[in-house]
Design a protein around this motif. Sequence first.
Motif, PDB file in Angstrom:
ATOM      1  N   ILE A 125      -5.870  16.473  58.855  1.00  0.00           N
ATOM      2  CA  ILE A 125      -5.552  16.258  57.440  1.00  0.00           C
ATOM      3  C   ILE A 125      -6.820  15.975  56.640  1.00  0.00           C
ATOM      4  O   ILE A 125      -7.022  16.518  55.551  1.00  0.00           O
ATOM      5  N   ALA A 126      -7.696  15.134  57.181  1.00  0.00           N
ATOM      6  CA  ALA A 126      -8.926  14.782  56.461  1.00  0.00           C
ATOM      7  C   ALA A 126      -9.802  16.000  56.216  1.00  0.00           C
ATOM      8  O   ALA A 126     -10.369  16.167  55.133  1.00  0.00           O
ATOM      9  N   THR A 127      -9.908  16.881  57.204  1.00  0.00           N
ATOM     10  CA  THR A 127     -10.845  18.003  57.102  1.00  0.00           C
ATOM     11  C   THR A 127     -10.233  19.252  56.481  1.00  0.00           C
ATOM     12  O   THR A 127     -10.948  20.221  56.229  1.00  0.00           O
ATOM     13  N   ALA A 160       1.138  28.095  45.643  1.00  0.00           N
ATOM     14  CA  ALA A 160       2.426  28.283  46.305  1.00  0.00           C
ATOM     15  C   ALA A 160       3.518  28.656  45.318  1.00  0.00           C
ATOM     16  O   ALA A 160       3.481  28.292  44.142  1.00  0.00           O
ATOM     17  N   ASP A 161       4.500  29.376  45.836  1.00  0.00           N
ATOM     18  CA  ASP A 161       5.695  29.686  45.070  1.00  0.00           C
ATOM     19  C   ASP A 161       6.396  28.378  44.721  1.00  0.00           C
ATOM     20  O   ASP A 161       6.583  27.508  45.568  1.00  0.00           O
ATOM     21  N   ALA A 162       6.801  28.247  43.476  1.00  0.00           N
ATOM     22  CA  ALA A 162       7.438  27.003  43.034  1.00  0.00           C
ATOM     23  C   ALA A 162       8.717  26.718  43.804  1.00  0.00           C
ATOM     24  O   ALA A 162       9.131  25.561  43.932  1.00  0.00           O
ATOM     25  N   SER A 163       9.370  27.763  44.326  1.00  0.00           N
ATOM     26  CA  SER A 163      10.617  27.571  45.059  1.00  0.00           C
ATOM     27  C   SER A 163      10.390  27.233  46.526  1.00  0.00           C
ATOM     28  O   SER A 163      11.326  26.873  47.233  1.00  0.00           O
ATOM     29  N   ALA A 164       9.142  27.347  46.996  1.00  0.00           N
ATOM     30  CA  ALA A 164       8.848  27.073  48.402  1.00  0.00           C
ATOM     31  C   ALA A 164       8.852  25.570  48.653  1.00  0.00           C
ATOM     32  O   ALA A 164       8.517  24.784  47.775  1.00  0.00           O
ATOM     33  N   PRO A 165       9.241  25.148  49.865  1.00  0.00           N
ATOM     34  CA  PRO A 165       9.241  23.716  50.172  1.00  0.00           C
ATOM     35  C   PRO A 165       7.833  23.146  50.140  1.00  0.00           C
ATOM     36  O   PRO A 165       6.887  23.768  50.606  1.00  0.00           O
ATOM     37  N   ARG A 166       7.690  21.968  49.557  1.00  0.00           N
ATOM     38  CA  ARG A 166       6.390  21.313  49.462  1.00  0.00           C
ATOM     39  C   ARG A 166       6.137  20.447  50.683  1.00  0.00           C
ATOM     40  O   ARG A 166       7.052  19.874  51.259  1.00  0.00           O
ATOM     41  N   ARG A 167       4.861  20.334  51.037  1.00  0.00           N
ATOM     42  CA  ARG A 167       4.489  19.446  52.124  1.00  0.00           C
ATOM     43  C   ARG A 167       4.749  18.014  51.684  1.00  0.00           C
ATOM     44  O   ARG A 167       4.431  17.637  50.556  1.00  0.00           O
ATOM     45  N   PRO A 168       5.332  17.193  52.552  1.00  0.00           N
ATOM     46  CA  PRO A 168       5.603  15.805  52.158  1.00  0.00           C
ATOM     47  C   PRO A 168       4.305  15.049  51.934  1.00  0.00           C
ATOM     48  O   PRO A 168       3.346  15.209  52.697  1.00  0.00           O
ATOM     49  N   PRO A 169       4.228  14.245  50.895  1.00  0.00           N
ATOM     50  CA  PRO A 169       2.987  13.524  50.615  1.00  0.00           C
ATOM     51  C   PRO A 169       2.763  12.389  51.601  1.00  0.00           C
ATOM     52  O   PRO A 169       3.711  11.827  52.154  1.00  0.00           O
ATOM     53  N   LEU A 170       1.498  12.063  51.803  1.00  0.00           N
ATOM     54  CA  LEU A 170       1.154  10.895  52.593  1.00  0.00           C
ATOM     55  C   LEU A 170       1.299   9.641  51.740  1.00  0.00           C
ATOM     56  O   LEU A 170       1.213   9.700  50.512  1.00  0.00           O
ATOM     57  N   SER A 171       1.469   8.522  52.396  1.00  0.00           N
ATOM     58  CA  SER A 171       1.457   7.255  51.678  1.00  0.00           C
ATOM     59  C   SER A 171       0.050   7.015  51.141  1.00  0.00           C
ATOM     60  O   SER A 171      -0.930   7.560  51.665  1.00  0.00           O
ATOM     61  N   PRO A 172      -0.091   6.215  50.090  1.00  0.00           N
ATOM     62  CA  PRO A 172      -1.436   5.919  49.575  1.00  0.00           C
ATOM     63  C   PRO A 172      -2.365   5.350  50.643  1.00  0.00           C
ATOM     64  O   PRO A 172      -3.557   5.673  50.668  1.00  0.00           O
ATOM     65  N   GLU A 173      -1.829   4.531  51.528  1.00  0.00           N
ATOM     66  CA  GLU A 173      -2.668   3.936  52.575  1.00  0.00           C
ATOM     67  C   GLU A 173      -3.201   4.999  53.528  1.00  0.00           C
ATOM     68  O   GLU A 173      -4.398   5.015  53.862  1.00  0.00           O
ATOM     69  N   LEU A 174      -2.328   5.906  53.976  1.00  0.00           N
ATOM     70  CA  LEU A 174      -2.777   6.953  54.894  1.00  0.00           C
ATOM     71  C   LEU A 174      -3.712   7.935  54.198  1.00  0.00           C
ATOM     72  O   LEU A 174      -4.681   8.414  54.800  1.00  0.00           O
ATOM     73  N   SER A 175      -3.442   8.233  52.939  1.00  0.00           N
ATOM     74  CA  SER A 175      -4.339   9.118  52.186  1.00  0.00           C
ATOM     75  C   SER A 175      -5.731   8.511  52.082  1.00  0.00           C
ATOM     76  O   SER A 175      -6.744   9.207  52.245  1.00  0.00           O
ATOM     77  N   ALA A 176      -5.789   7.213  51.823  1.00  0.00           N
ATOM     78  CA  ALA A 176      -7.083   6.537  51.708  1.00  0.00           C
ATOM     79  C   ALA A 176      -7.827   6.558  53.038  1.00  0.00           C
ATOM     80  O   ALA A 176      -9.057   6.733  53.074  1.00  0.00           O
ATOM     81  N   ARG A 177      -7.105   6.403  54.134  1.00  0.00           N
ATOM     82  CA  ARG A 177      -7.752   6.429  55.451  1.00  0.00           C
ATOM     83  C   ARG A 177      -8.298   7.825  55.756  1.00  0.00           C
ATOM     84  O   ARG A 177      -9.380   7.958  56.340  1.00  0.00           O
ATOM     85  N   CYS A 178      -7.567   8.854  55.370  1.00  0.00           N
ATOM     86  CA  CYS A 178      -8.055  10.221  55.578  1.00  0.00           C
ATOM     87  C   CYS A 178      -9.296  10.491  54.731  1.00  0.00           C
ATOM     88  O   CYS A 178     -10.255  11.123  55.195  1.00  0.00           O
ATOM     89  N   ASP A 179      -9.291  10.016  53.494  1.00  0.00           N
ATOM     90  CA  ASP A 179     -10.457  10.198  52.627  1.00  0.00           C
ATOM     91  C   ASP A 179     -11.676   9.476  53.199  1.00  0.00           C
ATOM     92  O   ASP A 179     -12.795  10.011  53.198  1.00  0.00           O
ATOM     93  N   ALA A 180     -11.456   8.257  53.691  1.00  0.00           N
ATOM     94  CA  ALA A 180     -12.563   7.493  54.267  1.00  0.00           C
ATOM     95  C   ALA A 180     -13.089   8.164  55.535  1.00  0.00           C
ATOM     96  O   ALA A 180     -14.303   8.182  55.786  1.00  0.00           O
ATOM     97  N   LEU A 181     -12.184   8.727  56.328  1.00  0.00           N
ATOM     98  CA  LEU A 181     -12.605   9.428  57.542  1.00  0.00           C
ATOM     99  C   LEU A 181     -13.460  10.638  57.195  1.00  0.00           C
ATOM    100  O   LEU A 181     -14.490  10.889  57.833  1.00  0.00           O
ATOM    101  N   LEU A 182     -13.062  11.392  56.187  1.00  0.00           N
ATOM    102  CA  LEU A 182     -13.838  12.567  55.792  1.00  0.00           C
ATOM    103  C   LEU A 182     -15.252  12.167  55.367  1.00  0.00           C
ATOM    104  O   LEU A 182     -16.230  12.842  55.717  1.00  0.00           O
ATOM    105  N   GLU A 183     -15.373  11.084  54.640  1.00  0.00           N
ATOM    106  CA  GLU A 183     -16.702  10.614  54.236  1.00  0.00           C
ATOM    107  C   GLU A 183     -17.558  10.284  55.452  1.00  0.00           C
ATOM    108  O   GLU A 183     -18.754  10.608  55.491  1.00  0.00           O
ATOM    109  N   LYS A 184     -16.964   9.648  56.442  1.00  0.00           N
ATOM    110  CA  LYS A 184     -17.703   9.312  57.661  1.00  0.00           C
ATOM    111  C   LYS A 184     -18.123  10.572  58.415  1.00  0.00           C
ATOM    112  O   LYS A 184     -19.251  10.656  58.934  1.00  0.00           O
ATOM    113  N   LEU A 185     -17.226  11.533  58.501  1.00  0.00           N
ATOM    114  CA  LEU A 185     -17.536  12.779  59.208  1.00  0.00           C
ATOM    115  C   LEU A 185     -18.704  13.511  58.550  1.00  0.00           C
ATOM    116  O   LEU A 185     -19.624  13.979  59.226  1.00  0.00           O
ATOM    117  N   ILE A 186     -18.660  13.603  57.235  1.00  0.00           N
ATOM    118  CA  ILE A 186     -19.728  14.302  56.512  1.00  0.00           C
ATOM    119  C   ILE A 186     -21.050  13.559  56.658  1.00  0.00           C
ATOM    120  O   ILE A 186     -22.104  14.168  56.900  1.00  0.00           O
TER     121      ILE A 186
END
Length: 312
Positions: free
Chosen positions: A184-186, A198-224
Amino acid sequence: MAALTVTVSTTKLNDANAQPTYPTLRRHARYWLDDGSLVVRAQNDIYKVHRTLLDRHSKVLATLGPSTEGPDESKKTVDGLVVMHIPDELEVRSEDFEALLEHIYHDAPVNNSASFPKVASVLRASSKEQLDFPAIHTLARARLEEMFPSGPQASFSSEHAEEALTLAVNHDIPSIRKALYYSIATHSHDHDADAASADASAPRRPPLSPELSARCDALLEKLISHFTPILFTVATANHMSCTDVLAEKWMPLVIQPALDDNGLCRPLETLERIIAIDWAAEGLCEDCVRDKREEWRGEQRDVWERMDEWLR
């Protein structure tokens, strides 16, 4: 589905003349069994199933109480059976309860061919936080673990990664968490592009919680931060002539492709691509090819191991 109206008032207290409105409960098309001995309500769907079968697997269902909604007692029974309401606070989705019944009745069991949505539904509904079917939960958990890598697998991505990570965190499944965080991070920018096109009628990917999104963002920064000096530092070899080859080829074969496809954000994939280059054809000797590939494999393992610290 046949419909049954029950009375759940939504009248506002300050509107004495308003008529109460009530949701419509839907009899489930498949799981309304003629010989059923228990009527269970999950959200606004009701199921007529076999009490002994469900009670044997779940203490939660064995202790369910009747629905308290309705203006009189007659509305609390259907086909002569009291409607047992799964409490809203358990957050059991009707579609998850249906998937659980499909497994219990062997209509669509959780096995090696079960789809991710099916496994996810059964995992949630069978958890101790919801209906507590321990044996079924263990089975669904094992199937989920089979669907995702537990090691540093390059180029792994899944349309279900966000939901799978949420499940892995909520239900404490550490074996697949790291690969899902990495994926997810990468690949987050890929998801954004998919959403935009995407087509507006297509199913959307479920969003992450703010906490998990923040952890993925922080992981990407570390990887880079970790991978940038590795990518932009020209590799050296044991032989001067091989080092000269690496110096000449590093920009066109390594750095430029990484810049072209966001390889800086994906160290495992970029290292895998470096390993796959035919370095012997480019002029490296056999010993240096072997040594450099082992070194780059070591870089992959190092990234994977460092992620344990970065995700704390």
